[in-house]
Design an enzyme around this catalytic site. Structure first.
Site, PDB file in Angstrom:
ATOM      1  N   LYS A  83       3.692   6.049   5.363  1.00 16.44           N
ATOM      2  CA  LYS A  83       2.970   4.797   5.119  1.00 16.44           C
ATOM      3  C   LYS A  83       2.336   4.243   6.391  1.00 16.44           C
ATOM      4  CE  LYS A  83       5.814   3.460   1.180  1.00 16.44           C
ATOM      5  NZ  LYS A  83       6.754   2.458   0.627  1.00 16.44           N
ATOM      6  N   PRO A 103       0.837  -1.209   0.000  1.00 15.95           N
ATOM      7  CA  PRO A 103       0.000   0.000   0.000  1.00 15.95           C
ATOM      8  C   PRO A 103       0.868   1.253   0.000  1.00 15.95           C
ATOM      9  CG  PRO A 103      -0.725  -1.575   1.676  1.00 15.95           C
ATOM     10  CD  PRO A 103       0.594  -2.057   1.162  1.00 15.95           C
ATOM     11  N   GLU A 104       0.537   2.175  -0.897  1.00 17.46           N
ATOM     12  CA  GLU A 104       1.261   3.439  -0.978  1.00 17.46           C
ATOM     13  C   GLU A 104       0.279   4.582  -0.717  1.00 17.46           C
ATOM     14  OE1 GLU A 104       4.049   3.825  -4.219  1.00 17.46           O
ATOM     15  OE2 GLU A 104       4.134   1.660  -4.487  1.00 17.46           O
ATOM     16  N   ARG A 139      10.017  -5.728  -6.470  1.00 11.87           N
ATOM     17  CA  ARG A 139      11.044  -4.704  -6.619  1.00 11.87           C
ATOM     18  C   ARG A 139      11.352  -4.394  -8.083  1.00 11.87           C
ATOM     19  NH1 ARG A 139      10.590  -1.595  -3.064  1.00 11.87           N
ATOM     20  NH2 ARG A 139      12.486  -0.614  -3.862  1.00 11.87           N
ATOM     21  N   ARG A 185      23.070  13.110  -0.864  1.00  8.54           N
ATOM     22  CA  ARG A 185      22.725  11.752  -1.297  1.00  8.54           C
ATOM     23  C   ARG A 185      23.133  11.589  -2.760  1.00  8.54           C
ATOM     24  NH1 ARG A 185      19.598   9.393   2.637  1.00  8.54           N
ATOM     25  NH2 ARG A 185      18.710  10.844   4.149  1.00  8.54           N
TER      26      ARG A 185
END
Length: 280
Positions: free
Chosen positions: A59, A2-3, A258, A154
Protein backbone atom coordinates in the site's frame (compact mmCIF):
# COMPACT_ATOMS: atom_id res chain seq x y z
CA UNK A 1 -8.76 3.20 2.37
CA UNK A 2 -6.90 3.08 -0.97
CA UNK A 3 -6.17 -0.52 -1.88
CA UNK A 4 -4.24 -2.18 -4.71
CA UNK A 5 -6.71 -1.41 -7.54
CA UNK A 6 -6.81 2.28 -6.53
CA UNK A 7 -3.05 2.56 -6.11
CA UNK A 8 -2.35 0.70 -9.35
CA UNK A 9 -4.60 3.14 -11.21
CA UNK A 10 -2.86 6.11 -9.58
CA UNK A 11 0.59 4.75 -10.43
CA UNK A 12 -0.41 4.09 -14.03
CA UNK A 13 -1.75 7.61 -14.47
CA UNK A 14 1.15 9.38 -12.77
CA UNK A 15 3.77 7.43 -14.71
CA UNK A 16 2.39 8.96 -17.89
CA UNK A 17 2.02 12.45 -16.46
CA UNK A 18 4.91 13.23 -14.11
CA UNK A 19 7.84 10.85 -14.64
CA UNK A 20 10.63 12.98 -16.05
CA UNK A 21 9.26 16.17 -14.50
CA UNK A 22 11.29 18.10 -11.97
CA UNK A 23 10.06 19.70 -8.75
CA UNK A 24 10.04 23.48 -9.20
CA UNK A 25 8.76 24.17 -5.67
CA UNK A 26 7.86 21.97 -2.72
CA UNK A 27 5.85 22.83 0.37
CA UNK A 28 4.83 20.76 3.39
CA UNK A 29 1.83 22.39 5.12
CA UNK A 30 1.60 19.61 7.74
CA UNK A 31 5.26 18.84 8.43
CA UNK A 32 4.86 16.33 11.26
CA UNK A 33 3.39 13.76 8.88
CA UNK A 34 6.55 13.82 6.75
CA UNK A 35 9.45 11.89 8.27
CA UNK A 36 12.69 12.76 6.54
CA UNK A 37 15.93 10.84 6.96
CA UNK A 38 17.91 13.40 4.98
CA UNK A 39 19.95 16.29 6.42
CA UNK A 40 17.85 18.93 4.62
CA UNK A 41 14.21 19.75 5.16
CA UNK A 42 11.91 17.96 2.67
CA UNK A 43 11.11 21.25 0.89
CA UNK A 44 14.79 21.86 0.27
CA UNK A 45 15.70 18.26 -0.56
CA UNK A 46 12.95 17.88 -3.17
CA UNK A 47 13.31 21.20 -4.95
CA UNK A 48 14.99 20.82 -8.34
CA UNK A 49 14.93 17.02 -8.24
CA UNK A 50 13.60 14.98 -11.17
CA UNK A 51 11.01 12.23 -10.71
CA UNK A 52 12.65 9.17 -12.25
CA UNK A 53 10.04 6.55 -11.55
CA UNK A 54 6.91 5.59 -9.64
CA UNK A 55 6.19 2.13 -8.25
CA UNK A 56 3.91 0.47 -5.73
CA UNK A 57 4.97 -1.78 -2.87
CA UNK A 58 1.93 -3.11 -1.01
CA UNK A 59 0.00 0.00 0.00
CA UNK A 60 3.03 2.28 -0.36
CA UNK A 61 3.70 4.47 -3.40
CA UNK A 62 7.37 5.06 -4.14
CA UNK A 63 8.53 8.16 -6.02
CA UNK A 64 12.15 7.69 -7.07
CA UNK A 65 14.58 10.59 -7.43
CA UNK A 66 18.30 10.47 -8.19
CA UNK A 67 19.53 10.12 -4.62
CA UNK A 68 16.34 9.67 -2.61
CA UNK A 69 12.93 8.01 -2.54
CA UNK A 70 9.67 9.59 -1.43
CA UNK A 71 7.45 6.90 0.10
CA UNK A 72 3.77 7.58 0.78
CA UNK A 73 1.45 5.28 2.68
CA UNK A 74 -2.03 6.86 2.43
CA UNK A 75 -3.52 4.59 5.11
CA UNK A 76 -7.24 5.28 5.65
CA UNK A 77 -7.99 8.61 4.02
CA UNK A 78 -4.97 9.80 2.02
CA UNK A 79 -5.75 11.23 -1.43
CA UNK A 80 -3.61 12.29 -4.39
CA UNK A 81 -4.39 15.20 -6.71
CA UNK A 82 -2.82 16.09 -10.07
CA UNK A 83 -4.14 19.57 -10.79
CA UNK A 84 -3.21 23.03 -12.00
CA UNK A 85 -1.41 24.95 -9.25
CA UNK A 86 -4.12 27.62 -9.20
CA UNK A 87 -6.68 25.11 -7.95
CA UNK A 88 -7.52 25.57 -4.31
CA UNK A 89 -5.56 23.34 -1.96
CA UNK A 90 -7.59 20.38 -0.65
CA UNK A 91 -8.37 20.28 3.04
CA UNK A 92 -5.51 18.91 5.13
CA UNK A 93 -2.96 19.15 2.32
CA UNK A 94 0.25 17.51 3.56
CA UNK A 95 2.50 17.83 0.51
CA UNK A 96 2.35 20.17 -2.50
CA UNK A 97 4.81 19.68 -5.35
CA UNK A 98 4.81 22.26 -8.15
CA UNK A 99 6.20 20.53 -11.22
CA UNK A 100 8.10 21.67 -14.29
CA UNK A 101 5.13 20.50 -16.40
CA UNK A 102 3.07 23.40 -15.07
CA UNK A 103 0.97 21.03 -12.94
CA UNK A 104 0.99 20.23 -9.23
CA UNK A 105 1.01 16.89 -7.43
CA UNK A 106 -0.66 17.11 -4.04
CA UNK A 107 -1.28 14.69 -1.21
CA UNK A 108 -3.98 15.42 1.38
CA UNK A 109 -5.12 13.43 4.40
CA UNK A 110 -8.10 14.66 6.39
CA UNK A 111 -7.67 12.00 9.07
CA UNK A 112 -3.90 12.59 9.23
CA UNK A 113 -3.29 8.86 9.56
CA UNK A 114 -1.10 8.39 6.48
CA UNK A 115 2.67 8.68 6.57
CA UNK A 116 5.29 10.10 4.22
CA UNK A 117 8.93 9.10 4.36
CA UNK A 118 11.87 10.69 2.55
CA UNK A 119 14.77 8.25 2.57
CA UNK A 120 18.22 8.26 0.98
CA UNK A 121 18.39 6.19 -2.22
CA UNK A 122 16.32 3.04 -1.64
CA UNK A 123 17.01 2.61 2.07
CA UNK A 124 13.64 1.54 3.46
CA UNK A 125 14.94 0.13 6.74
CA UNK A 126 13.59 3.05 8.78
CA UNK A 127 10.02 2.69 7.48
CA UNK A 128 7.92 0.74 10.01
CA UNK A 129 6.68 -2.59 8.66
CA UNK A 130 8.02 -2.03 5.15
CA UNK A 131 10.49 -4.91 5.08
CA UNK A 132 8.12 -7.27 6.89
CA UNK A 133 5.42 -7.15 4.22
CA UNK A 134 4.26 -10.39 2.69
CA UNK A 135 4.20 -11.16 -1.04
CA UNK A 136 2.46 -8.80 -3.41
CA UNK A 137 -0.66 -10.53 -4.80
CA UNK A 138 -0.06 -9.18 -8.33
CA UNK A 139 3.55 -10.35 -8.43
CA UNK A 140 4.36 -13.33 -10.67
CA UNK A 141 6.12 -14.90 -7.69
CA UNK A 142 2.88 -14.99 -5.70
CA UNK A 143 2.31 -18.72 -6.06
CA UNK A 144 -0.04 -20.96 -4.12
CA UNK A 145 2.96 -22.44 -2.32
CA UNK A 146 4.09 -18.98 -1.25
CA UNK A 147 0.56 -18.14 -0.10
CA UNK A 148 0.49 -21.31 2.00
CA UNK A 149 3.91 -20.50 3.42
CA UNK A 150 2.75 -17.00 4.42
CA UNK A 151 -0.23 -18.54 6.23
CA UNK A 152 1.86 -21.15 8.00
CA UNK A 153 1.59 -20.93 11.77
CA UNK A 154 -1.32 -18.50 11.66
CA UNK A 155 -4.69 -19.44 13.13
CA UNK A 156 -6.93 -16.40 12.76
CA UNK A 157 -10.00 -15.78 10.63
CA UNK A 158 -9.34 -15.83 6.92
CA UNK A 159 -10.49 -12.25 6.33
CA UNK A 160 -8.19 -10.94 9.03
CA UNK A 161 -5.31 -12.87 7.52
CA UNK A 162 -5.95 -11.46 4.04
CA UNK A 163 -5.76 -7.92 5.43
CA UNK A 164 -2.59 -8.66 7.40
CA UNK A 165 0.26 -7.05 5.44
CA UNK A 166 2.67 -9.67 6.77
CA UNK A 167 0.65 -12.36 4.99
CA UNK A 168 -0.24 -10.58 1.75
CA UNK A 169 0.65 -6.96 1.11
CA UNK A 170 -1.89 -4.46 -0.15
CA UNK A 171 -5.27 -6.08 0.50
CA UNK A 172 -7.65 -4.05 2.64
CA UNK A 173 -11.13 -4.41 4.06
CA UNK A 174 -13.10 -3.83 0.86
CA UNK A 175 -11.27 -6.21 -1.44
CA UNK A 176 -10.98 -8.90 1.22
CA UNK A 177 -14.79 -9.00 1.16
CA UNK A 178 -14.77 -9.24 -2.63
CA UNK A 179 -12.12 -11.97 -2.72
CA UNK A 180 -13.94 -14.16 -0.21
CA UNK A 181 -17.23 -13.70 -2.04
CA UNK A 182 -15.52 -14.70 -5.28
CA UNK A 183 -14.11 -17.77 -3.52
CA UNK A 184 -17.43 -18.74 -1.85
CA UNK A 185 -15.70 -18.67 1.56
CA UNK A 186 -17.19 -17.42 4.84
CA UNK A 187 -15.10 -14.45 6.08
CA UNK A 188 -15.00 -15.60 9.70
CA UNK A 189 -13.76 -19.14 9.08
CA UNK A 190 -10.57 -19.94 10.92
CA UNK A 191 -7.65 -20.71 8.66
CA UNK A 192 -7.13 -24.10 10.31
CA UNK A 193 -10.69 -25.09 9.37
CA UNK A 194 -10.22 -24.38 5.67
CA UNK A 195 -9.42 -27.24 3.34
CA UNK A 196 -6.61 -27.06 0.81
CA UNK A 197 -9.25 -26.72 -1.91
CA UNK A 198 -10.86 -23.76 -0.13
CA UNK A 199 -7.49 -22.08 0.37
CA UNK A 200 -6.74 -22.58 -3.30
CA UNK A 201 -10.06 -20.94 -4.21
CA UNK A 202 -9.12 -17.95 -2.05
CA UNK A 203 -5.65 -17.81 -3.60
CA UNK A 204 -7.01 -17.91 -7.16
CA UNK A 205 -9.65 -15.28 -6.38
CA UNK A 206 -7.06 -12.76 -5.14
CA UNK A 207 -5.37 -11.79 -8.45
CA UNK A 208 -8.60 -12.33 -10.37
CA UNK A 209 -10.57 -9.85 -8.27
CA UNK A 210 -7.75 -7.30 -7.99
CA UNK A 211 -6.92 -7.34 -11.71
CA UNK A 212 -10.56 -7.00 -12.71
CA UNK A 213 -11.06 -4.12 -10.28
CA UNK A 214 -7.85 -2.39 -11.37
CA UNK A 215 -9.13 -2.16 -14.92
CA UNK A 216 -12.49 -0.73 -13.85
CA UNK A 217 -10.95 1.79 -11.46
CA UNK A 218 -8.32 2.96 -13.95
CA UNK A 219 -10.92 3.51 -16.66
CA UNK A 220 -13.34 5.41 -14.43
CA UNK A 221 -10.78 7.31 -12.40
CA UNK A 222 -9.05 9.01 -15.32
CA UNK A 223 -7.31 12.17 -14.14
CA UNK A 224 -9.36 12.31 -10.93
CA UNK A 225 -6.92 10.23 -8.97
CA UNK A 226 -8.47 11.45 -5.72
CA UNK A 227 -11.71 9.57 -6.43
CA UNK A 228 -12.74 6.50 -4.44
CA UNK A 229 -14.59 4.20 -6.84
CA UNK A 230 -16.28 1.28 -5.13
CA UNK A 231 -19.85 1.26 -6.43
CA UNK A 232 -19.09 -1.60 -8.85
CA UNK A 233 -18.10 -4.02 -6.10
CA UNK A 234 -20.35 -7.06 -5.65
CA UNK A 235 -20.78 -7.21 -1.87
CA UNK A 236 -18.64 -4.65 -0.09
CA UNK A 237 -20.69 -1.58 0.75
CA UNK A 238 -23.85 -3.36 -0.41
CA UNK A 239 -25.27 -4.44 2.94
CA UNK A 240 -29.02 -5.09 2.70
CA UNK A 241 -28.99 -5.30 -1.10
CA UNK A 242 -29.65 -8.52 -3.04
CA UNK A 243 -26.69 -10.83 -3.62
CA UNK A 244 -25.73 -10.62 -7.31
CA UNK A 245 -25.52 -14.43 -7.43
CA UNK A 246 -28.50 -15.73 -5.46
CA UNK A 247 -30.65 -12.75 -4.47
CA UNK A 248 -30.25 -13.30 -0.71
CA UNK A 249 -29.87 -10.06 1.23
CA UNK A 250 -26.19 -9.19 1.75
CA UNK A 251 -25.28 -9.26 5.44
CA UNK A 252 -23.20 -6.68 7.28
CA UNK A 253 -21.15 -7.32 10.40
CA UNK A 254 -19.37 -4.46 12.16
CA UNK A 255 -19.44 -0.76 11.51
CA UNK A 256 -18.02 1.79 9.08
CA UNK A 257 -14.50 1.21 7.75
CA UNK A 258 -14.13 -2.17 9.42
CA UNK A 259 -17.49 -3.64 8.43
CA UNK A 260 -17.69 -6.97 6.61
CA UNK A 261 -20.24 -7.70 3.89
CA UNK A 262 -21.00 -11.21 2.65
CA UNK A 263 -23.80 -13.48 1.48
CA UNK A 264 -25.00 -15.96 4.09
CA UNK A 265 -26.24 -18.32 1.38
CA UNK A 266 -23.20 -18.24 -0.93
CA UNK A 267 -20.73 -18.05 1.99
CA UNK A 268 -22.33 -20.14 4.75
CA UNK A 269 -20.76 -20.38 8.16
CA UNK A 270 -21.45 -20.35 11.89
CA UNK A 271 -21.32 -16.98 13.61
CA UNK A 272 -20.19 -16.78 17.23
CA UNK A 273 -21.88 -14.43 19.70
CA UNK A 274 -19.02 -11.91 19.59
CA UNK A 275 -19.09 -11.79 15.80
CA UNK A 276 -22.86 -11.68 15.60
CA UNK A 277 -23.01 -8.57 17.74
CA UNK A 278 -23.71 -5.65 15.45
CA UNK A 279 -24.61 -7.86 12.49
CA UNK A 280 -27.43 -7.09 10.07
Amino acid sequence: MPEIPDLEAIVGYLRLKIVGASVAEASVPIPWIVRSFLPEKPEVALKGETIQGITRHGKHLLFTFQNMTLVINPMLAGRFYHVVPEERLPRATVLDLRLSTGMALRYADEKRMGRIYLVPDADFSAIPGFAAQGPDPLDEEFTFSRFQEALKGRYGEIKGLLTNAKVVSGIGNAYADEILFEAWVYPFRKKKDLSVEELRRVYEAIPRVLTRAREVVAERMGSRIDRKIRDFLQVHGKGGEPCPRCGQRIATVGHRERSTQFCRRCQPGLMTGSIAKGSV
